[in-house]
Design a protein around this motif. Sequence first.
Motif, PDB file in Angstrom:
ATOM      1  N   ALA A  56       9.209  18.886  -1.878  1.00 29.87           N
ATOM      2  CA  ALA A  56       9.735  18.709  -3.233  1.00 29.87           C
ATOM      3  C   ALA A  56      10.938  17.778  -3.236  1.00 29.87           C
ATOM      4  CB  ALA A  56      10.104  20.068  -3.820  1.00 29.87           C
ATOM      5  N   ALA A  57      11.801  17.924  -2.241  1.00 28.43           N
ATOM      6  CA  ALA A  57      12.988  17.068  -2.164  1.00 28.43           C
ATOM      7  C   ALA A  57      12.605  15.609  -1.944  1.00 28.43           C
ATOM      8  CB  ALA A  57      13.901  17.553  -1.042  1.00 28.43           C
ATOM      9  N   ALA A  58      11.485  15.383  -1.287  1.00 31.91           N
ATOM     10  CA  ALA A  58      11.027  14.016  -1.037  1.00 31.91           C
ATOM     11  C   ALA A  58      10.339  13.393  -2.241  1.00 31.91           C
ATOM     12  CB  ALA A  58      10.080  13.996   0.158  1.00 31.91           C
ATOM     13  N   GLY A  59      10.097  14.177  -3.282  1.00 36.39           N
ATOM     14  CA  GLY A  59       9.518  13.632  -4.500  1.00 36.39           C
ATOM     15  C   GLY A  59       8.071  13.984  -4.749  1.00 36.39           C
ATOM     16  N   PHE A  60       7.498  14.866  -3.925  1.00 39.88           N
ATOM     17  CA  PHE A  60       6.110  15.273  -4.142  1.00 39.88           C
ATOM     18  C   PHE A  60       6.028  16.359  -5.209  1.00 39.88           C
ATOM     19  CE2 PHE A  60       5.800  13.507   0.162  1.00 39.88           C
ATOM     20  CZ  PHE A  60       4.642  12.749   0.057  1.00 39.88           C
ATOM     21  N   ASP A  61       4.966  16.288  -6.002  1.00 44.13           N
ATOM     22  CA  ASP A  61       4.689  17.311  -7.008  1.00 44.13           C
ATOM     23  C   ASP A  61       3.638  18.311  -6.537  1.00 44.13           C
ATOM     24  OD1 ASP A  61       6.384  16.067  -8.961  1.00 44.13           O
ATOM     25  OD2 ASP A  61       4.796  14.587  -9.287  1.00 44.13           O
ATOM     26  N   ALA A  62       2.951  17.972  -5.431  1.00 42.50           N
ATOM     27  CA  ALA A  62       1.851  18.809  -4.959  1.00 42.50           C
ATOM     28  C   ALA A  62       1.786  18.770  -3.445  1.00 42.50           C
ATOM     29  CB  ALA A  62       0.527  18.341  -5.556  1.00 42.50           C
ATOM     30  N   VAL A  63       1.138  19.781  -2.898  1.00 43.32           N
ATOM     31  CA  VAL A  63       0.950  19.864  -1.449  1.00 43.32           C
ATOM     32  C   VAL A  63      -0.468  20.308  -1.140  1.00 43.32           C
ATOM     33  CG1 VAL A  63       3.380  20.352  -0.950  1.00 43.32           C
ATOM     34  CG2 VAL A  63       1.795  22.256  -1.345  1.00 43.32           C
ATOM     35  N   LEU A  79       7.996   8.073   5.179  1.00 42.39           N
ATOM     36  CA  LEU A  79       7.742   8.034   3.747  1.00 42.39           C
ATOM     37  C   LEU A  79       8.334   6.810   3.060  1.00 42.39           C
ATOM     38  CD1 LEU A  79       8.256  11.798   2.903  1.00 42.39           C
ATOM     39  CD2 LEU A  79       6.122  10.505   2.692  1.00 42.39           C
ATOM     40  N   ALA A  80       8.689   5.776   3.821  1.00 38.78           N
ATOM     41  CA  ALA A  80       9.213   4.550   3.207  1.00 38.78           C
ATOM     42  C   ALA A  80       8.211   3.962   2.216  1.00 38.78           C
ATOM     43  CB  ALA A  80       9.566   3.533   4.293  1.00 38.78           C
ATOM     44  N   TRP A  81       6.936   4.001   2.543  1.00 40.94           N
ATOM     45  CA  TRP A  81       5.907   3.480   1.641  1.00 40.94           C
ATOM     46  C   TRP A  81       5.888   4.259   0.328  1.00 40.94           C
ATOM     47  CZ3 TRP A  81       2.035   6.608  -0.217  1.00 40.94           C
ATOM     48  CH2 TRP A  81       1.898   7.849   0.430  1.00 40.94           C
ATOM     49  N   PHE A  82       6.092   5.566   0.413  1.00 45.69           N
ATOM     50  CA  PHE A  82       6.073   6.432  -0.766  1.00 45.69           C
ATOM     51  C   PHE A  82       7.304   6.184  -1.636  1.00 45.69           C
ATOM     52  CE2 PHE A  82       6.935  10.790  -2.566  1.00 45.69           C
ATOM     53  CZ  PHE A  82       5.868  10.819  -3.447  1.00 45.69           C
ATOM     54  N   ARG A  83       8.455   6.026  -0.998  1.00 47.74           N
ATOM     55  CA  ARG A  83       9.678   5.741  -1.759  1.00 47.74           C
ATOM     56  C   ARG A  83       9.600   4.392  -2.439  1.00 47.74           C
ATOM     57  NH1 ARG A  83      11.747   8.344   2.833  1.00 47.74           N
ATOM     58  NH2 ARG A  83      12.272   6.392   3.882  1.00 47.74           N
ATOM     59  N   ALA A  84       8.909   3.446  -1.847  1.00 46.56           N
ATOM     60  CA  ALA A  84       8.758   2.130  -2.468  1.00 46.56           C
ATOM     61  C   ALA A  84       7.896   2.215  -3.735  1.00 46.56           C
ATOM     62  CB  ALA A  84       8.122   1.151  -1.477  1.00 46.56           C
ATOM     63  N   LEU A  85       6.932   3.133  -3.740  1.00 47.81           N
ATOM     64  CA  LEU A  85       6.106   3.331  -4.920  1.00 47.81           C
ATOM     65  C   LEU A  85       6.818   4.145  -5.979  1.00 47.81           C
ATOM     66  CD1 LEU A  85       2.640   4.199  -3.295  1.00 47.81           C
ATOM     67  CD2 LEU A  85       3.250   2.086  -4.484  1.00 47.81           C
ATOM     68  N   LYS A  86       7.702   5.045  -5.524  1.00 44.61           N
ATOM     69  CA  LYS A  86       8.360   5.990  -6.412  1.00 44.61           C
ATOM     70  C   LYS A  86       9.862   5.948  -6.172  1.00 44.61           C
ATOM     71  CE  LYS A  86       7.095  10.562  -7.962  1.00 44.61           C
ATOM     72  NZ  LYS A  86       6.602  11.889  -7.596  1.00 44.61           N
ATOM     73  N   PRO A  87      10.512   4.831  -6.485  1.00 49.31           N
ATOM     74  CA  PRO A  87      11.897   4.621  -6.061  1.00 49.31           C
ATOM     75  C   PRO A  87      12.897   5.609  -6.636  1.00 49.31           C
ATOM     76  CG  PRO A  87      11.211   2.959  -7.662  1.00 49.31           C
ATOM     77  CD  PRO A  87       9.986   3.694  -7.264  1.00 49.31           C
ATOM     78  N   LYS A  88      12.592   6.289  -7.747  1.00 46.79           N
ATOM     79  CA  LYS A  88      13.553   7.200  -8.343  1.00 46.79           C
ATOM     80  C   LYS A  88      13.358   8.645  -7.925  1.00 46.79           C
ATOM     81  CE  LYS A  88      14.154   4.355 -12.489  1.00 46.79           C
ATOM     82  NZ  LYS A  88      14.061   4.341 -13.974  1.00 46.79           N
ATOM     83  N   SER A  89      12.428   8.898  -7.003  1.00 48.25           N
ATOM     84  CA  SER A  89      12.101  10.278  -6.661  1.00 48.25           C
ATOM     85  C   SER A  89      13.004  10.871  -5.585  1.00 48.25           C
ATOM     86  CB  SER A  89      10.635  10.369  -6.204  1.00 48.25           C
ATOM     87  OG  SER A  89      10.453   9.593  -5.036  1.00 48.25           O
ATOM     88  N   VAL A  90      13.795  10.033  -4.884  1.00 45.53           N
ATOM     89  CA  VAL A  90      14.685  10.553  -3.838  1.00 45.53           C
ATOM     90  C   VAL A  90      16.054   9.936  -4.006  1.00 45.53           C
ATOM     91  CG1 VAL A  90      12.860  11.040  -2.193  1.00 45.53           C
ATOM     92  CG2 VAL A  90      13.889   8.786  -2.215  1.00 45.53           C
TER      93      VAL A  90
END
Length: 262
Positions: free
Chosen positions: A25-32, A251-262
């Motif tokens: 959740a802290a990393a910006g995921f809504d699901a697991v 998770l650099a790829w994920f943060r690049a897609l979702k820059p405001k999530s972390v």
Amino acid sequence: MPKFAANLSLLFNELPFLDRFEAAAAAGFDAVEFMFPYEFEADDIAARLKANGLRLVLFNLPAGNWAAGERGLAIYPNLVSEFRDSVDRASKYATALGCSQLHCLAGVAPGGADIRAMRKTYVENLRYAAERLASDGITLLIEAINTRDVPGYFLDTTAKAADIVESVEAQNIRLQYDIYHMQIMEGDLAPTIDKYLPMIAHIQIADTPGRNEPGTGEINYPFLFDHLDHIGYKGWVGCEYRPLSSTFDSLAWFRALKPKSV
């Protein structure tokens, strides 16, 4: 952008399992998603999901002795009773955890096995499971897996998996399409996803070689993510990869897609 779910069997594995929900959740995921819940109480997992505002989107039916190399029970004529028990057990967990998808691992066919008998058993078991799970509103998934990582796995191509789905003839059985496995076995990823899109209910990702995070191998994930949006894929994308170093770094790829999530 696709909807991403963190696979807690592989991501955040620096932490004890029940602590991985907060990290996701802290990393910006809504699901697991994860492989198996059965060594934990359903109430304990449900509490972690609720506390962190997470949705559980997938886990596996019991698959036999994993440490000994077993990868599913569904194809073996002598294990029908054990398979049915596994469906009941998984359904109880799924209901308690609000999870509407379960993946059924097929199993490994030993050398010299009667493949026709195994296929017949597999289809009959999946029919039973689909009917049993339909009453709980659960979709049953099957997945083709590469035979380099799992030699002898019964389903090794998308076409074979789709043929099984059609043979089962149930409204609640669909494909789980793993981009990593299918890059190894057949390539031609985008056209294959296009062809089988009506059957695909869940997608999983990792790069190859290595089964590490997107961007570490040969698969063009930026293209594929855009393609999934373009063709209207509505399901979840499970991040089922082995982080090359720490999960956060991976998770650099994920943060690049979702820059405001972390």
